[in-house]
Design an enzyme around this catalytic site. Sequence first.
Site, PDB file in Angstrom:
ATOM      1  N   ARG A   1       0.820  -1.202   0.000  1.00  0.00           N
ATOM      2  CA  ARG A   1       0.000   0.000   0.000  1.00  0.00           C
ATOM      3  C   ARG A   1       0.861   1.263   0.000  1.00  0.00           C
ATOM      4  O   ARG A   1       2.029   1.241   0.373  1.00  0.00           O
ATOM      5  CB  ARG A   1      -0.914   0.026   1.233  1.00  0.00           C
ATOM      6  CG  ARG A   1      -1.992  -1.038   1.231  1.00  0.00           C
ATOM      7  CD  ARG A   1      -2.835  -0.956   2.496  1.00  0.00           C
ATOM      8  NE  ARG A   1      -2.094  -1.411   3.678  1.00  0.00           N
ATOM      9  CZ  ARG A   1      -1.536  -0.619   4.565  1.00  0.00           C
ATOM     10  NH1 ARG A   1      -1.637   0.705   4.448  1.00  0.00           N
ATOM     11  NH2 ARG A   1      -0.892  -1.108   5.609  1.00  0.00           N
TER      12      ARG A   1
ATOM     13  N   LYS B   1      -8.951  -2.040   0.676  1.00  0.00           N
ATOM     14  CA  LYS B   1      -8.731  -1.140   1.799  1.00  0.00           C
ATOM     15  C   LYS B   1      -9.486   0.185   1.621  1.00  0.00           C
ATOM     16  O   LYS B   1      -9.828   0.844   2.601  1.00  0.00           O
ATOM     17  CB  LYS B   1      -7.242  -0.880   1.994  1.00  0.00           C
ATOM     18  CG  LYS B   1      -6.488  -2.071   2.561  1.00  0.00           C
ATOM     19  CD  LYS B   1      -7.084  -2.561   3.873  1.00  0.00           C
ATOM     20  CE  LYS B   1      -6.274  -3.688   4.478  1.00  0.00           C
ATOM     21  NZ  LYS B   1      -6.938  -4.288   5.675  1.00  0.00           N
TER      22      LYS B   1
ATOM     23  N   HIS C   1     -10.452  -3.676  12.270  1.00  0.00           N
ATOM     24  CA  HIS C   1      -9.404  -4.317  11.490  1.00  0.00           C
ATOM     25  C   HIS C   1      -9.037  -5.601  12.226  1.00  0.00           C
ATOM     26  O   HIS C   1      -8.085  -5.654  12.999  1.00  0.00           O
ATOM     27  CB  HIS C   1      -8.195  -3.387  11.354  1.00  0.00           C
ATOM     28  CG  HIS C   1      -7.153  -3.894  10.409  1.00  0.00           C
ATOM     29  ND1 HIS C   1      -5.814  -3.616  10.553  1.00  0.00           N
ATOM     30  CD2 HIS C   1      -7.253  -4.650   9.294  1.00  0.00           C
ATOM     31  CE1 HIS C   1      -5.129  -4.175   9.566  1.00  0.00           C
ATOM     32  NE2 HIS C   1      -5.988  -4.814   8.796  1.00  0.00           N
TER      33      HIS C   1
ATOM     34  N   SER D   1      -1.249  -6.185   9.430  1.00  0.00           N
ATOM     35  CA  SER D   1      -0.778  -7.242   8.547  1.00  0.00           C
ATOM     36  C   SER D   1       0.512  -7.848   9.103  1.00  0.00           C
ATOM     37  O   SER D   1       1.419  -7.137   9.532  1.00  0.00           O
ATOM     38  CB  SER D   1      -0.527  -6.675   7.146  1.00  0.00           C
ATOM     39  OG  SER D   1       0.007  -7.656   6.297  1.00  0.00           O
TER      40      SER D   1
ATOM     41  N   LYS E   1      -3.429 -12.456  11.982  1.00  0.00           N
ATOM     42  CA  LYS E   1      -4.897 -12.442  11.911  1.00  0.00           C
ATOM     43  C   LYS E   1      -5.434 -13.599  11.071  1.00  0.00           C
ATOM     44  O   LYS E   1      -6.350 -14.297  11.473  1.00  0.00           O
ATOM     45  CB  LYS E   1      -5.408 -11.121  11.320  1.00  0.00           C
ATOM     46  CG  LYS E   1      -5.206  -9.903  12.156  1.00  0.00           C
ATOM     47  CD  LYS E   1      -6.066  -8.733  11.700  1.00  0.00           C
ATOM     48  CE  LYS E   1      -5.990  -8.459  10.208  1.00  0.00           C
ATOM     49  NZ  LYS E   1      -4.641  -8.183   9.720  1.00  0.00           N
ATOM     50  N   THR E   2      -4.868 -13.769   9.870  1.00  0.00           N
ATOM     51  CA  THR E   2      -5.365 -14.807   8.969  1.00  0.00           C
ATOM     52  C   THR E   2      -5.035 -16.188   9.498  1.00  0.00           C
ATOM     53  O   THR E   2      -5.887 -17.081   9.562  1.00  0.00           O
ATOM     54  CB  THR E   2      -4.764 -14.624   7.565  1.00  0.00           C
ATOM     55  OG1 THR E   2      -5.141 -13.348   7.055  1.00  0.00           O
ATOM     56  CG2 THR E   2      -5.260 -15.704   6.621  1.00  0.00           C
TER      57      THR E   2
ATOM     58  N   ASP F   1      -9.974 -10.331   8.039  1.00  0.00           N
ATOM     59  CA  ASP F   1      -9.373  -8.991   8.032  1.00  0.00           C
ATOM     60  C   ASP F   1     -10.284  -7.848   8.466  1.00  0.00           C
ATOM     61  O   ASP F   1      -9.819  -6.925   9.124  1.00  0.00           O
ATOM     62  CB  ASP F   1      -8.838  -8.691   6.630  1.00  0.00           C
ATOM     63  CG  ASP F   1      -7.858  -7.535   6.601  1.00  0.00           C
ATOM     64  OD1 ASP F   1      -7.061  -7.408   7.545  1.00  0.00           O
ATOM     65  OD2 ASP F   1      -7.886  -6.753   5.644  1.00  0.00           O
TER      66      ASP F   1
ATOM     67  N   ARG G   1       1.333 -12.618  -1.722  1.00  0.00           N
ATOM     68  CA  ARG G   1       0.008 -12.916  -1.166  1.00  0.00           C
ATOM     69  C   ARG G   1      -0.831 -13.775  -2.103  1.00  0.00           C
ATOM     70  O   ARG G   1      -0.531 -13.892  -3.297  1.00  0.00           O
ATOM     71  CB  ARG G   1      -0.765 -11.618  -0.878  1.00  0.00           C
ATOM     72  CG  ARG G   1      -0.228 -10.809   0.292  1.00  0.00           C
ATOM     73  CD  ARG G   1      -1.038  -9.553   0.497  1.00  0.00           C
ATOM     74  NE  ARG G   1      -0.565  -8.781   1.629  1.00  0.00           N
ATOM     75  CZ  ARG G   1      -1.066  -8.855   2.861  1.00  0.00           C
ATOM     76  NH1 ARG G   1      -2.055  -9.694   3.104  1.00  0.00           N
ATOM     77  NH2 ARG G   1      -0.586  -8.108   3.836  1.00  0.00           N
TER      78      ARG G   1
END
Length: 532
Positions: free
Chosen positions: A60, A200, A219, A239, A243-244, A258, A324
Amino acid sequence: MTIDRVNPDFRLEDQGITGLGRVHYNLLEPALIEAAIRRGEGTLGLGGALLVSTGKFTGRSPKDKFIVRSDSTESTVWWENNGAMDPAKFDTLHDDMIAWLAGREVFVEDLVGGADPELSINVRMITELAWHSLFNRTMLRRPERATLDSFVADFTVINCPGFKADPERHGCRSDTVVAMNFDRKLILVGNTGYAGENKKSIFTLLNYLLPEKGVMPMHCSANHAEGNPVDAAIFFGLSGTGKTTLSADPARTLLGDDEHGWSDRGTFNFEGGCYAKTINLDPDAEPDIYATTSKFGTVVENMVFDPDTLELDFEDDSLTPNMRCAYPLHYIANASETALGGHPKNVIMLTCDAFGVLPPISRLTPAQAMYHFLSGFTSKMAGTERGVTEPQPVFSTCFGAPFMPRRPEVYGNLLKAKIAKHGATCWLVNTGWTGGAYGTGSRMPIKATRALLAAALDGSLGDVEFRKDPNFGFEVPVSVPGVAEVLLDPRRTWDDPEAYDAQAAKLVQMFADNFAQYVPFIDEDVKAAAIG
């Protein structure tokens, strides 16, 4: 202009978009993959995955993100955290972007943000890349085909990776731009091939809209006990914090990895897919996520692969550490069909501590939870933003400052109220370093993290002995079955305990210095938690 469409009344001209070449409207995955390959945008991988490169933008660009400053946003946007754009400059940017699209092939997907039908928004995603359209279709929620004839967009996103902005003409920072106009209900993205900007931008939009409805946008990832949606848990984190990975627990039902909302009815996913980091992805530790990299329609970004066998290299980060894969939620066997859950019984805040100071798990009081939520201490992981090449300690308020258009206290007060009303238990989990800081210590063993989380979620962790941490005042378990006792006391994992003490004192002071900005806006109990 030739249009491939489902809706015979569909017209982009209604949104002031004219002069386009061929417009593809709501193509399904096979057609989007065919188009991407025909246009040279990617390679068909094993199992029908689409292998793509995002070019020089492999993360990003948060410094290139702007919100139009107007009468309606002047007092509602956190301007210290969000770049401001003049309305006239935005209009010029929009006109120039439409002119750029003249005569070009364009892909349109009508999609939904939010699994709760009472709170969802309709979003029209317009892009010049077929694979971006596939990504958008994967990551947002896909309405029933029969509803597309009557689809009305609440907001429109126009993404032109080939368009270069002019800072002087368009009021931005560089030739890359993400511009949001809440009044015109438009989002413009230019000069970046990184598809994550699409999702996002919708997350940021929902972060602005939902608090006015008393909904906490988060988030976070989320899951619930198998067969029991009431027993939900949420996992805050930036990130790279897990989390995932940690929410994809085969013993629980996955809501999403997410972005979620917490309403008066419970928890709901914003998205229809997952966006997992694949660097060093282990088929034994994360079999479900690993399997998605060779499933039809999965978008695999920036991974090195063998040109003959098409086998992916999960260790080669020469393109970016931020490699990713984007895949639909239903590719995870235990994913929820509804993406709806109850009020969280457990609130987990994931932090990747590059200092190696924080214990692997700590129990927080509600006031401490507010403190750590507003602090948002973690480490930016390599590749997630442009220029980040190794873990960098950072305070990202609400565990997602780049996506927060409103002031942090808005989200913090919403979270505090919901925790109090529904009696959630709060935990701080460190998935970062132990035995030393980054470069000396090692990453926290994922098996230990999973064991600690399992004990927290099934309630058994509440029955063990706790000690009070001398640095932060939260409670830390003394021993937990299946976890090495020494790991629970980070000072004991260091070869030099005095070096740990110095590092801990440094981190405590960093917390205090950062939190000073929130003191005028918080209650006395949170101030007390800050003091420890």
